[in-house]
Design a protein around this motif. Structure first.
Motif, mmCIF file in Angstrom:
data_model
loop_
_atom_site.group_PDB
_atom_site.id
_atom_site.type_symbol
_atom_site.label_atom_id
_atom_site.label_comp_id
_atom_site.label_asym_id
_atom_site.label_seq_id
_atom_site.Cartn_x
_atom_site.Cartn_y
_atom_site.Cartn_z
ATOM 1 N N ASP A 38 0.832 -1.059 0.023
ATOM 2 C CA ASP A 38 -0.012 -0.121 -0.096
ATOM 3 C C ASP A 38 1.059 1.203 -0.069
ATOM 4 O O ASP A 38 2.106 1.164 0.035
ATOM 5 C CB ASP A 38 -0.858 -0.077 1.042
ATOM 6 N N ARG A 39 0.239 2.339 0.159
ATOM 7 C CA ARG A 39 0.933 3.687 -0.041
ATOM 8 C C ARG A 39 1.895 3.800 1.194
ATOM 9 O O ARG A 39 2.947 4.217 0.966
ATOM 10 C CB ARG A 39 -0.033 4.793 -0.104
ATOM 11 N N VAL A 40 1.547 3.518 2.219
ATOM 12 C CA VAL A 40 2.419 3.725 3.437
ATOM 13 C C VAL A 40 3.565 2.931 3.137
ATOM 14 O O VAL A 40 4.650 3.368 3.434
ATOM 15 C CB VAL A 40 1.447 3.161 4.756
ATOM 16 N N PHE A 45 9.547 2.792 2.039
ATOM 17 C CA PHE A 45 10.644 2.051 1.304
ATOM 18 C C PHE A 45 11.223 3.301 0.790
ATOM 19 O O PHE A 45 12.497 3.126 0.385
ATOM 20 C CB PHE A 45 9.997 0.939 0.257
ATOM 21 N N LEU A 46 10.517 4.176 0.202
ATOM 22 C CA LEU A 46 11.347 5.376 -0.481
ATOM 23 C C LEU A 46 12.245 6.145 0.350
ATOM 24 O O LEU A 46 13.092 6.587 0.015
ATOM 25 C CB LEU A 46 10.060 6.364 -0.857
ATOM 26 N N THR A 47 12.176 5.901 1.607
ATOM 27 C CA THR A 47 12.897 6.478 2.609
ATOM 28 C C THR A 47 14.224 6.024 2.558
ATOM 29 O O THR A 47 15.341 6.642 2.986
ATOM 30 C CB THR A 47 12.486 6.447 4.052
ATOM 31 N N ALA A 124 6.926 0.375 -7.220
ATOM 32 C CA ALA A 124 5.896 1.246 -6.820
ATOM 33 C C ALA A 124 4.580 1.308 -7.377
ATOM 34 O O ALA A 124 3.686 1.485 -6.799
ATOM 35 C CB ALA A 124 6.545 2.693 -7.025
ATOM 36 N N GLY A 125 4.521 0.723 -8.495
ATOM 37 C CA GLY A 125 3.291 0.627 -9.196
ATOM 38 C C GLY A 125 2.249 -0.299 -8.639
ATOM 39 O O GLY A 125 0.996 -0.453 -8.901
ATOM 40 N N ARG A 135 2.575 8.249 -7.710
ATOM 41 C CA ARG A 135 3.242 7.333 -8.127
ATOM 42 C C ARG A 135 4.460 7.965 -9.229
ATOM 43 O O ARG A 135 5.559 7.523 -8.694
ATOM 44 C CB ARG A 135 2.377 6.281 -8.609
ATOM 45 N N LYS A 136 4.009 8.636 -9.881
ATOM 46 C CA LYS A 136 5.191 9.376 -10.960
ATOM 47 C C LYS A 136 5.867 10.238 -10.172
ATOM 48 O O LYS A 136 7.245 9.978 -10.348
ATOM 49 C CB LYS A 136 4.202 10.018 -12.074
ATOM 50 N N GLN A 137 5.459 11.008 -9.186
ATOM 51 C CA GLN A 137 6.387 11.934 -8.333
ATOM 52 C C GLN A 137 7.534 11.244 -7.773
ATOM 53 O O GLN A 137 8.645 11.435 -7.576
ATOM 54 C CB GLN A 137 5.573 12.866 -7.595
#
Length: 628
Positions: A38-40, A45-47, A124-125, A135-137
């Motif tokens: 999910d988004r959270v 993971f982006l961090t 991410a998708g 998602r693109k950002q």
């Protein structure tokens, strides 16, 4: 790939708070499908993609610590051991110091960082509630970070492998072995990544508290400018020194033919970045605190430090939000009172070379000023009354400390000078510096906690930091990675290199930085005060002026190390002696005797970092950098 295990996320970030985006370390999760459920989970993971950013302004960042602008007090503790060992003994191939290839000896595991970015981009998708815009950002942020990590490795090692995507678990042993790619190919790939990312990035962050440090369009464009300026510079553009660097495929890893078109590309990238920064509201910082009743002279003195330490100033393009600024301040400020004795450490101090780098009050180098007695710069003089806000009137000092530009007094603490702040906010009652043996206000007492050069870095301390009894209370700031003045000077440099002779546009962008610092423009300063009045009219002369301006404006911000290497001046500068005043001196004539500190001779092999020997044994496709 769903069964691929994630690498354990380690606490590489030293967090000072938990509400900053870059301060969040995600929980370990066992599989990719769970991580991107999910988004959270995706944001956590982006961090990880951000978590291995080089810690500029800390004791563990090679650009900040491995130059010759800063020297070290080894007796304080072992926190400067890597930089001190590198300076005295050089590097090695068994366990290279500051190895960002391997993540050892103060280095960060940047290949792991790139793998994290690849993982995020590929997955991410899958987050079910992450909308298309976000998602693109986020993918664009990961691509920019991936580009930056490749760039950082290229600056340090030269040719590097290109990690376009992660290898699957089923990859054969042969597929795992990778080649280093030619520098030009690496640059092209980095630019390609940035060009893919830029359209999907936001112009500004929406919340300066929770999103501080996140990648924006201006950051990506500024990184692109840095990449192309570096690629056009002598280290990577027509460098004959690495002409024999060929891998087992027969591929030459350095293009030894100079390409002037690289400077043209850098010009376009720099101007595009500048225009976008202006559109985003980024501008040169001007210090103005109406609550301070101070002179204009003091205002100019405080300016260099506030450019670095004013947390929300509009000059910053990108800064390190998870930065423990008090650690840097305690490593640089002097002891000014008996209560400070066991608080400050003076681990990091400036060299005498940096004191000589700054301009005279006429805005030209001390060895060019028609009125500055360069050959008598170490001789004694009495501070005149007109230096009231720079130095202590009547104090016996060296000529070197007098008649200098405001950035000299704002960046350096010197014997006989003042220190504004740390509880004293009246420029008529500042802390007086006396850096001689036995002095409690900056001098040597005992064998620890004093400046080994007798100089101090004033620029890296926020004047609003203070003491509460024996406790230091720092005014927190984020360390700048890229700021607008850096971009202006890169643009002036690229434009100068692309033209037969400098034009008004070159002068305009260097003068914007100089005038902000309280100086006249280049043409006026050189034509009226330099023994080389026409210097600024030639490409070679302007090159020297721009390079010196970068060294002054960006001093102690982690740029000089990289700049000297890309200009191919590292061997010249790093073989000059490390000097300071005599810490054993009490009387003026004893104190003002230059003392030399030894360091290992610097040769061609020291420029590109060594790859660890074990890595070469595991991967026969890699070639070692020359000399190692």
């Amino acid at each position: 790939m769903k069964k691929t295990l994630l690498f354990a996320i380690t606490g590489l970030l030293l967090c000072s708070s938990c509400n900053k985006y870059l301060d969040v370390i995600p929980d370990n999760v066992p599989t990719l499908d769970h991580a991107f459920r999910d988004r959270v989970g995706a944001e956590k993971f982006l961090t990880t993609c951000y978590s291995r950013l080089p810690r500029v302004g800390t004791l563990n960042e090679v650009g900040f610590m491995a130059g010759e602008d800063i020297w070290f007090h080894q007796d304080v503790d072992n926190r400067v051991q890597y930089a001190y060992s590198l300076a005295l003994n050089g590097n090695n191939i068994v366990r290279p110091l500051f190895s960002n290839w391997h993540g050892i000896e103060a280095g960060l595991a940047l290949w792991q960082a790139i793998r994290d970015c690849n993982t995020f981009i590929a997955n991410a998708g899958n987050a079910r509630d992450l909308d298309g815009f976000e998602r693109k950002q986020w993918i664009a942020e990961a691509k920019t970070l991936k580009a930056f990590y490749h760039f950082y490795l290229m600056k340090q090692y030269g040719p590097i492998p290109i990690a376009r995507e992660n290898l699957p678990i089923s990859a054969s042993p042969e597929e795992v072995l990778v080649y280093r790619e030619p520098v030009d190919d690496v640059v092209n790939y980095i630019v390609e990544l940035l060009d893919e990312a830029i359209p999907d990035l936001q112009l500004n962050i929406t919340n300066e508290i929770t999103e501080a440090g996140r990648i924006t369009k201006t950051i990506a464009l500024a990184i692109k400018a840095q990449v192309l300026v570096t690629a056009a510079s002598p280290l990577f553009n027509g460098n004959q020194d690495y002409g024999n660097m060929v891998d087992s495929r027969g591929v030459k890893l350095f293009n030894t033919t100079f390409d002037p078109g690289k400077w043209d590309k850098a010009v376009v990238a720099c101007k595009n970045a500048i225009d976008t920064c202006h559109l985003a509201g980024i501008q040169l910082y001007e210090f103005n605190n109406p609550s301070l009743k101070i002179s204009d002279s003091t205002r100019y003195v405080l300016l260099p430090g506030q450019i670095v330490t004013d947390k929300y100033n509009r000059e910053r393009i990108w800064s390190l939000s998870s930065f423990v600024s008090s650690s840097l301040e305690l490593a640089t400020i002097p002891r000014l009172h008996p209560d400070h004795e066991n608080v400050v450490f003076q681990r990091l101090v400036p060299t005498l070379k940096m004191a000589e780098m700054y301009y005279t009050s006429n805005g030209v180098p001390i060895n060019e000023d028609t009125k500055f007695k360069y050959n008598e710069r170490y001789e004694l003089a009495v501070t005149p009354q007109d230096h009231l806000y720079y130095m202590q009137p009547g104090y016996v000092t060296a000529n070197l400390h007098l008649n200098r530009e405001p950035r000299f007094y704002g960046s350096l603490g010197v014997d006989g000078g003042w220190w504004f702040g740390l509880g004293r906010l009246d420029d008529k009652q500042q802390w007086p510096l006396n850096c001689r043996l036995g002095s409690m206000t900056g001098g040597r007492i005992g064998t620890a906690r004093y400046s080994v050069t007798t100089l101090y870095i004033k620029k890296l301390c926020n004047y609003l930091s203070t003491y509460s009894g024996k406790t230091f209370v720092g005014k927190r700031f984020d360390f700048p990675i890229i700021r607008l003045a850096d971009l202006y000077l890169m643009y002036a440099e690229a434009l100068n290199e692309s033209l037969p002779a400098p034009d008004q546009e070159v002068l305009r962008y260097i003068d914007l930085v100089r005038v902000r610092a309280g100086l006249k423009g280049v043409a006026e300063s050189w034509s009226q005060h330099s023994i080389y009045p026409g210097k600024y009219q030639t490409k070679e002369g302007m090159r020297d002026i721009i390079q010196r301006e970068r060294n002054i404006e960006l001093a102690f911000e982690g740029h000089r190390f990289w700049d000297l290497r890309r200009w191919k001046k590292a061997i010249e500068y790093y073989n000059q002696p490390i000097m300071g005043w005599n810490t054993e001196g009490v009387a003026s004539e004893d104190f003002y005797q230059p003392v030399t500190y030894g360091r290992k001779p610097y040769t061609l092999k020291d420029i590109l970092w060594p790859i660890m020997q074990d890595e070469l044994l595991r991967n026969s496709k890699l070639v070692q950098n020359p000399g190692w």
